[in-house]
Design a protein around this motif. Structure first.
Motif, short mmCIF file in Angstrom:
data_model
loop_
_atom_site.label_atom_id
_atom_site.label_comp_id
_atom_site.label_asym_id
_atom_site.label_seq_id
_atom_site.Cartn_x
_atom_site.Cartn_y
_atom_site.Cartn_z
N GLU A 51 15.38 -53.98 34.67
CA GLU A 51 14.08 -53.93 34.03
C GLU A 51 13.04 -53.33 34.97
N ALA A 52 12.15 -52.52 34.40
CA ALA A 52 11.00 -51.98 35.13
C ALA A 52 9.74 -52.41 34.41
N ASP A 53 8.68 -52.70 35.17
CA ASP A 53 7.42 -53.09 34.54
C ASP A 53 6.24 -52.56 35.33
N ALA A 54 5.09 -52.57 34.71
CA ALA A 54 3.83 -52.17 35.36
C ALA A 54 2.72 -53.05 34.81
N SER A 55 1.87 -53.55 35.71
CA SER A 55 0.79 -54.47 35.32
C SER A 55 -0.52 -54.08 35.97
N LEU A 56 -1.59 -54.21 35.20
CA LEU A 56 -2.94 -54.04 35.71
C LEU A 56 -3.68 -55.37 35.62
N GLY A 57 -4.58 -55.62 36.58
CA GLY A 57 -5.35 -56.85 36.56
C GLY A 57 -6.17 -56.98 37.82
N SER A 58 -6.55 -58.20 38.13
CA SER A 58 -7.28 -58.47 39.37
C SER A 58 -6.96 -59.88 39.83
N ILE A 59 -5.93 -59.98 40.67
CA ILE A 59 -5.59 -61.25 41.33
C ILE A 59 -6.31 -61.19 42.67
N SER A 60 -7.46 -61.85 42.76
CA SER A 60 -8.38 -61.58 43.86
C SER A 60 -8.88 -62.86 44.54
N GLY A 61 -9.46 -62.66 45.73
CA GLY A 61 -10.03 -63.76 46.49
C GLY A 61 -11.16 -63.29 47.38
N THR A 62 -12.00 -64.21 47.83
CA THR A 62 -13.16 -63.91 48.67
C THR A 62 -13.24 -64.88 49.83
N SER A 63 -13.57 -64.36 51.01
CA SER A 63 -13.80 -65.22 52.18
C SER A 63 -14.92 -64.63 53.02
N VAL A 64 -15.35 -65.38 54.03
CA VAL A 64 -16.44 -64.95 54.90
C VAL A 64 -15.85 -64.30 56.15
N CYS A 65 -16.36 -63.13 56.50
CA CYS A 65 -15.89 -62.42 57.70
C CYS A 65 -16.36 -63.14 58.97
N PRO A 66 -15.80 -62.79 60.14
CA PRO A 66 -16.27 -63.38 61.39
C PRO A 66 -17.78 -63.20 61.59
#
Length: 230
Positions: A93-108
């Motif tokens: 099987e082959a597949d393709a997905s679009l989306g936004s599995i995302s996260g945010t953090s504070v830089c040094p």
């Protein structure tokens, strides 16, 4: 959130079983046949949608890692082929997905944000399944291609850097598929995807200087899928 996702995924699998071909369920002798009546061989194609959760690493030259959690939805398409050989179903099987599995953090540097996301994934996987008439339980594994995006903003002046890299990783999981009437099937699938760290070059945007970083990500994804088989 992960617990709610797993509950929803389990519900989808139960729903798939509930919608199995009515004529099959109505015949009390159908499920007891010595020889499986349904053959899984052939091509199929369809669509899917789901939710993913995981973590990303976000490493600076000083080795400071400000990585955090990822989460978000996605949707896409898939296609494949099955070979039904006795009591085993082999497939690819082959597949393709679009989306936004995302996260945010504070830089040094506290005025900067460090965001990362998986915006696109595509996998090519083998499948091995155990057919139970029109129900197929399977395991799957293979290669994964992903687009990893870095987005960092200096909140003091609004300067933003957006970069993306393509990463080659791997995927593995398991699922259940139920064949319905008229060539259709529905199912649910868990897939773990892992992308190794990629180097994102430093850059200057306006009056802000953004450091080089290395970003990697992995995610647990849960999807429901519908296929048309021929």
């Amino acid at each position: 959130m992960r617990k709610l996702t797993c509950i929803a995924f389990a519900g989808a699998l139960l729903s798939a079983g509930a919608f199995a071909t009515p004529s099959m369920a109505a015949d009390p002798g159908y499920w007891g046949q010595a020889t499986p009546a349904f053959n899984w061989s052939g091509f199929y194609a369809g669509a899917h949608g789901g939710y993913g959760t995981g973590r990303y690493s976000y490493i600076f030259p000083s080795n400071a890692n400000v990585g955090s959690t990822l989460s978000g939805g996605f949707g896409g398409v898939q296609a494949g082929y099955n070979w039904h050989d006795g009591g085993i179903v082999w497939g690819v099987e082959a597949d393709a997905s679009l989306g936004s599995i995302s996260g945010t953090s504070v830089c040094p540097t506290a005025t900067f944000t460090c965001n990362a996301s998986i915006n696109f994934t595509s996998t090519l996987r083998g499948r091995v399944g155990l057919p139970m008439d029109n129900v197929l339980a399977y395991v799957t594994a293979g290669a994964a291609l992903g687009n990893i995006k870095r987005s960092s903003t200096n909140t003091a002046n609004g300067n933003t850097l957006n970069q993306s890299q393509t990463a080659l990783g791997w995927a593995a999981g398991a699922g259940v598929e139920v064949a319905l009437d008229q060539g259709w099937s529905i199912g649910g699938e868990y897939l773990y995807v892992d992308f190794p760290r990629q180097t994102f070059a430093g850059a200057t945007v306006g009056t802000s200087t953004f450091s080089q970083v290395r970003i990697g990500a992995h995610a647990h994804t849960f999807r429901v899928k519908a296929n048309f088989r021929w």
